[in-house]
Design a protein around this motif. Structure first.
Motif, PDB file in Angstrom:
ATOM      1  N   GLY A 456       0.709  -1.351  -0.253  1.00 28.67           N
ATOM      2  CA  GLY A 456       0.318   0.012   0.373  1.00 28.67           C
ATOM      3  C   GLY A 456       1.059   1.443   0.616  1.00 28.67           C
ATOM      4  N   ALA A 457       1.707   0.749   0.407  1.00 26.77           N
ATOM      5  CA  ALA A 457       2.914   1.939   0.448  1.00 26.77           C
ATOM      6  C   ALA A 457       3.567   2.982  -0.852  1.00 26.77           C
ATOM      7  N   GLY A 458       3.522   1.950  -1.633  1.00 26.99           N
ATOM      8  CA  GLY A 458       4.381   2.282  -3.182  1.00 26.99           C
ATOM      9  C   GLY A 458       5.438   2.000  -2.413  1.00 26.99           C
ATOM     10  N   SER A 459       6.707   1.842  -3.734  1.00 24.94           N
ATOM     11  CA  SER A 459       8.038   1.599  -3.900  1.00 24.94           C
ATOM     12  C   SER A 459       8.689   2.712  -3.707  1.00 24.94           C
ATOM     13  N   ARG A 460       9.394   2.087  -2.297  1.00 24.51           N
ATOM     14  CA  ARG A 460      11.012   3.955  -2.251  1.00 24.51           C
ATOM     15  C   ARG A 460      12.173   3.159  -2.944  1.00 24.51           C
ATOM     16  N   ALA A 461      12.518   1.936  -4.133  1.00 21.13           N
ATOM     17  CA  ALA A 461      13.594   1.934  -4.528  1.00 21.13           C
ATOM     18  C   ALA A 461      14.223   2.965  -5.491  1.00 21.13           C
ATOM     19  N   VAL A 462      15.515   3.351  -5.686  1.00 23.79           N
ATOM     20  CA  VAL A 462      16.152   3.961  -6.254  1.00 23.79           C
ATOM     21  C   VAL A 462      15.626   3.788  -7.499  1.00 23.79           C
ATOM     22  N   ILE A 463      15.447   5.311  -8.899  1.00 27.77           N
ATOM     23  CA  ILE A 463      14.970   4.504 -10.098  1.00 27.77           C
ATOM     24  C   ILE A 463      16.633   4.195 -10.537  1.00 27.77           C
ATOM     25  N   SER A 464      16.132   3.596 -11.024  1.00 29.36           N
ATOM     26  CA  SER A 464      17.258   3.208 -12.071  1.00 29.36           C
ATOM     27  C   SER A 464      17.383   2.610 -13.468  1.00 29.36           C
ATOM     28  N   HIS A 465      18.393   2.793 -14.682  1.00 25.73           N
ATOM     29  CA  HIS A 465      17.840   2.361 -16.149  1.00 25.73           C
ATOM     30  C   HIS A 465      18.180   1.392 -16.530  1.00 25.73           C
ATOM     31  N   ASP A 517      -5.589  -9.993  -0.190  1.00 22.00           N
ATOM     32  CA  ASP A 517      -4.044 -10.258   0.055  1.00 22.00           C
ATOM     33  C   ASP A 517      -3.945  -9.409   0.716  1.00 22.00           C
ATOM     34  N   ARG A 518      -3.764  -9.635   1.784  1.00 23.01           N
ATOM     35  CA  ARG A 518      -2.662  -8.502   3.490  1.00 23.01           C
ATOM     36  C   ARG A 518      -1.270  -8.772   3.003  1.00 23.01           C
ATOM     37  N   LEU A 553       6.743 -15.333 -12.868  1.00 21.73           N
ATOM     38  CA  LEU A 553       6.310 -15.042 -12.101  1.00 21.73           C
ATOM     39  C   LEU A 553       6.333 -16.060 -11.140  1.00 21.73           C
ATOM     40  N   ARG A 554       6.373 -16.550  -9.729  1.00 26.43           N
ATOM     41  CA  ARG A 554       5.923 -17.598  -9.498  1.00 26.43           C
ATOM     42  C   ARG A 554       5.047 -17.840  -8.900  1.00 26.43           C
ATOM     43  N   PHE A 555       4.010 -18.905  -8.686  1.00 23.01           N
ATOM     44  CA  PHE A 555       2.342 -19.138  -7.692  1.00 23.01           C
ATOM     45  C   PHE A 555       2.698 -18.559  -6.890  1.00 23.01           C
ATOM     46  N   GLY A 556       1.738 -18.188  -6.505  1.00 15.64           N
ATOM     47  CA  GLY A 556       1.329 -18.045  -4.508  1.00 15.64           C
ATOM     48  C   GLY A 556       1.726 -16.550  -4.336  1.00 15.64           C
ATOM     49  N   GLU A 557       3.192 -16.163  -5.231  1.00 19.25           N
ATOM     50  CA  GLU A 557       4.021 -14.918  -4.447  1.00 19.25           C
ATOM     51  C   GLU A 557       2.809 -13.996  -4.444  1.00 19.25           C
ATOM     52  N   ARG A 558       3.388 -12.779  -4.356  1.00 18.31           N
ATOM     53  CA  ARG A 558       3.233 -11.513  -3.703  1.00 18.31           C
ATOM     54  C   ARG A 558       4.755 -10.111  -4.469  1.00 18.31           C
ATOM     55  N   LEU A 559       3.875  -9.273  -5.547  1.00 17.39           N
ATOM     56  CA  LEU A 559       4.778  -8.844  -6.070  1.00 17.39           C
ATOM     57  C   LEU A 559       4.676  -7.715  -5.421  1.00 17.39           C
ATOM     58  N   LEU A 607       0.516  -3.935  -7.221  1.00 13.75           N
ATOM     59  CA  LEU A 607       0.783  -5.335  -6.332  1.00 13.75           C
ATOM     60  C   LEU A 607       0.176  -6.059  -7.226  1.00 13.75           C
ATOM     61  N   VAL A 608       0.704  -7.554  -6.865  1.00 10.32           N
ATOM     62  CA  VAL A 608      -0.048  -8.799  -7.935  1.00 10.32           C
ATOM     63  C   VAL A 608       0.084  -9.731  -7.073  1.00 10.32           C
ATOM     64  N   SER A 609      -0.676 -10.240  -7.340  1.00 18.40           N
ATOM     65  CA  SER A 609      -0.951 -11.745  -6.341  1.00 18.40           C
ATOM     66  C   SER A 609      -1.144 -12.531  -7.556  1.00 18.40           C
ATOM     67  N   ALA A 610       0.366 -13.553  -7.937  1.00 15.07           N
ATOM     68  CA  ALA A 610       0.478 -14.444  -8.577  1.00 15.07           C
ATOM     69  C   ALA A 610      -0.431 -15.730  -8.941  1.00 15.07           C
ATOM     70  N   ASP A 611      -1.451 -16.028  -8.505  1.00 11.99           N
ATOM     71  CA  ASP A 611      -2.323 -16.687  -8.136  1.00 11.99           C
ATOM     72  C   ASP A 611      -3.118 -17.498  -9.022  1.00 11.99           C
ATOM     73  N   ALA A 612      -2.167 -17.411 -10.594  1.00 14.34           N
ATOM     74  CA  ALA A 612      -3.113 -17.772 -11.399  1.00 14.34           C
ATOM     75  C   ALA A 612      -2.197 -18.615 -12.596  1.00 14.34           C
ATOM     76  N   VAL A 613      -2.215 -19.657 -12.421  1.00 16.66           N
ATOM     77  CA  VAL A 613      -0.659 -20.415 -13.438  1.00 16.66           C
ATOM     78  C   VAL A 613      -1.084 -20.209 -15.266  1.00 16.66           C
ATOM     79  N   GLY A 614       0.215 -20.130 -15.280  1.00 13.85           N
ATOM     80  CA  GLY A 614       0.011 -20.427 -16.996  1.00 13.85           C
ATOM     81  C   GLY A 614       0.936 -18.632 -17.814  1.00 13.85           C
ATOM     82  N   ARG A 615      -0.041 -18.321 -19.190  1.00 20.52           N
ATOM     83  CA  ARG A 615       1.595 -17.186 -20.409  1.00 20.52           C
ATOM     84  C   ARG A 615      -0.133 -16.423 -20.200  1.00 20.52           C
ATOM     85  N   TRP A 616       0.511 -14.720 -19.502  1.00 23.75           N
ATOM     86  CA  TRP A 616      -0.092 -13.590 -19.246  1.00 23.75           C
ATOM     87  C   TRP A 616       0.139 -12.638 -20.241  1.00 23.75           C
ATOM     88  N   ALA A 617      -0.452 -12.010 -21.418  1.00 20.05           N
ATOM     89  CA  ALA A 617      -0.629 -11.113 -22.061  1.00 20.05           C
ATOM     90  C   ALA A 617      -0.047  -9.633 -21.470  1.00 20.05           C
TER      91      ALA A 617
END
Length: 640
Positions: A456-465, A517-518, A553-559, A607-617
């Motif tokens: 919910g807080a958003g990324s704090r990572a430094v932007i790099s290219h 998914d909290r 993405l690994r099935f079940g992971e939260r990223l 945020l994404v919950s990788a809860d569906a196996v397969g190939r997605w566009a």
């Protein structure tokens, strides 16, 4: 003020149906015959139930006063509205009567990967003369839509609304509702428009700076600032008026298939609460929508209920949907007014208690210009540096650096010609002749030891290219991207001061229910939206789709996915099969969306919950950006 019109004769009409379409293509009528009932004038057909037959076929239409050929579903443009109920299993047999492969993608639907309808990824596509059976459980409610994912068939008419009634009582109560499908139409073949952009990317921009503008800038800014500003744009070979790739010069903007001349009508009774299910099915057009005289309460975004927020205007990108409530108390007509982002045209309709009344159509707002913040530049540093490129880096491998663009061999450097781009888009076919395995995954995973902000807080990572951006296909990089969450978008930022309008911002969206998914994200993935405007090339992390490997993405992971827009165009990014949970600052009320606007020079995270196996566009939903700005997301490790 409402007025009573004399009986108008709509300029638009379906002329001769499938047989004429066949004649135009030199095909036998039997090969294109669609079997669904003819639409009633002014109404989009609605189909209910659990079993549907949809026939994709050619049809001759007249929208602009000239005959043209469309690709339609069941003889209707837009395609019939499909009405489902949450919890049901639906069966859809889609017949292809075209001379080319076709497909239907159920946009925003959570379903098995092989039902998603993306040729080359979900399935092989639907060959001419054949059909494909889609069967899946309806796991959600709300407003969605469907469209072809083959070639540019969506742009020529293969799109329609989906309305899903909830299994439980609907928290949104209204006396009546209307489905409003916005789109852009051209009598020209979309392939011709695309080819024109590939040859001259500014072809449709007729608002370039003039001598008169130069004198005005000199008076307002002075010689030094004007000189530096012009030099900056020239170095980048960009125009500050380059807001939309295609605009009203080529497009007629439609509401439910009706041009502004037709002015589609929707009825109400004074005092009623009316729910408008608004869908942007346009190929290339972002709309800014308002109803002068009525405030709108946004109650759902991309099919998901949100805490109500009342506004006067909002931007809707291709593929987004918004449900709004309006409460017209007066016995008068209102204009639903959706102007294009660059103010080159508009779609409009009338809300009225009388089908013969029409409200005044407002003038379009001022045409916006791109500014330094749209480049991801540091404003304070800009001021100190006297409009130098503080905080913004033109890519040294591009013409804005030292490269002589005119001397380049485009036949080789462009990686592929226009026809190949179209073919790629049509079937998402195999990679090109080049071996790009060395590119790796490109997208940057934040190092494991880097701090990851909670959900919910958003990324704090430094932007790099990433290093993959350093190629001629990337002409600029945003070093200090703005936060795109609280930005209503170019052309809308000053509307409160200029017009007194409340404009919706993403930061105002909060889910109506609790976040399901909290979990906090386990990792972050940074993806840069890149391109070279003058060469009309689009990519992610500087790599076009054909040259990229899947994002795993690994099935079940939260990223957390962080999108950084290094370009000066607005991109609506759509992830198939998985929700994109937009981080608007409240971890317990994270809104779910399927399409996210990324403002120029900005960043945004979800945020994404990788809860569906397969190939997605995973791609930009601007049709002409899609061939390059596209990735496969592959969820692995779970049961299919």
């Amino acid at each position: 003020m409402s007025k009573i019109l004399s009986t108008p004769l709509p300029r638009r009409r379906f002329v001769t149906g499938a047989a004429a379409g066949a004649a135009l293509l030199g095909l036998s009528p039997g090969s294109v015959l669609a079997r669904s009932p003819q639409r009633q004038p002014g109404q989009v057909p609605e189909l209910r139930g659990q079993r549907f037959d949809l026939h994709i076929a050619y049809q001759s239409v007249n929208i602009t006063g000239r005959d043209a050929l469309a690709t339609v579903v069941n003889n209707s443009l837009p395609a019939p509205t499909l009405r489902w109920k949450e919890g049901e299993r639906v069966h859809l047999r889609v017949h292809n009567h075209l001379a080319a492969d076709s497909s239907i993608h159920w946009h925003g639907m959570i379903l098995p990967s092989n039902m998603d309808g993306v040729p080359g990824m979900s399935f092989a596509g639907i060959k001419p003369g054949s059909y494909y059976d889609y069967t899946f459980d309806v796991q959600q409610s709300g407003t969605y839509w469907y469209h072809s994912h083959s070639g540019f068939q969506e742009q020529t008419g293969v799109y329609g609304a989906i309305v899903i009634d909830p299994a439980e009582p609907d928290p949104v109560q209204a006396d009546r509702e209307h489905v409003v499908v916005l789109s852009d139409w051209t009598d020209q073949a979309p392939e011709a428009l695309y080819a024109r952009l590939k040859k001259q990317s500014h072809y449709y921009n007729r608002r370039e700076r003039t001598v008169g503008d130069l004198w005005q800038d000199l008076r307002e800014k002075g010689l030094s600032a004007t000189w530096q500003d012009r030099a900056m744009w020239n170095r980048m070979r960009m125009s500050d008026s380059d807001i939309a790739d295609i605009n009203g010069l080529a497009y007629t903007f439609l509401v439910n298939g009706h041009s502004p001349d037709d002015n589609w009508r929707a009825l109400f009774k004074a005092g009623e609460t009316v729910r408008l299910r608004i869908i942007n099915a346009a190929a290339m057009t972002l709309f800014d929508l308002r109803i002068p005289g009525l405030e709108m309460t946004v109650v759902a975004a991309d099919g998901q209920n949100v805490e109500p927020v009342t506004v006067d205007e909002f931007r809707i990108a291709p593929a987004e949907t918004y449900d709004v409530l309006v409460r017209p108390s007066a016995d008068r007509a209102y204009t639903l007014f959706a102007q294009s982002i660059d103010r080159s045209g508009y779609a409009c309709a009338t809300l009225s208690p009388n089908s013969e009344w029409q409200a005044e159509i407002p003038a379009m707002d001022h045409a916006p210009r791109l500014h330094h913040r749209d480049m991801g530049m540091d404003h304070s540093a800009m001021a100190m540096a006297g409009a130098a490129h503080a905080g913004h880096t033109p890519n040294p491998a591009t013409p804005s650096g030292d490269m002589n663009h005119g001397s380049m061999n485009h036949g080789k450097m462009d990686q592929r010609d226009m026809s190949r781009d179209v073919d790629s888009h049509a079937g998402h076919g195999p990679p090109a002749e080049m071996d790009h395995r060395h590119h790796g995954m490109h997208s940057q995973t934040v190092p494991p030891d880097a701090p990851i902000a909670p959900a919910g807080a958003g990324s704090r990572a430094v932007i790099s290219h990433p290093a993959s951006e350093n190629n001629p296909g990337v002409d600029m990089q945003a070093q200090m991207p703005a936060n795109g969450l609280d930005d209503p978008g170019i052309g809308l930022r000053e509307h409160a001061q200029r017009y007194g309008r409340r404009v919706l911002r993403y930061s105002q969206l909060f889910n109506l229910g609790k976040t399901l998914d909290r979990r906090d994200p386990e990792r972050e993935l940074a993806i840069h939206l890149t391109g070279n405007m003058s060469r009309y090339m689009w990519s992610m992390d500087g790599v076009m789709f054909d040259d990229a490997e899947p994002i795993l993405l690994r099935f079940g992971e939260r990223l957390r996915i962080v999108l950084i827009n290094d370009t000066m165009m607005t991109h609506p990014i759509h992830l198939h099969g998985l929700w994109s949970e937009l981080e608007t600052g409240e971890p317990l009320r994270i809104p779910r969306k399927h399409t996210i606007i990324v403002q120029p020079g900005s960043k945004i995270s979800y945020l994404v919950s990788a809860d569906a196996v397969g190939r997605w566009a995973y791609h930009c939903h601007l049709s002409f950006h899609m061939p390059g700005m596209f990735r496969e997301v592959r969820v692995i490790g779970g049961a299919a």
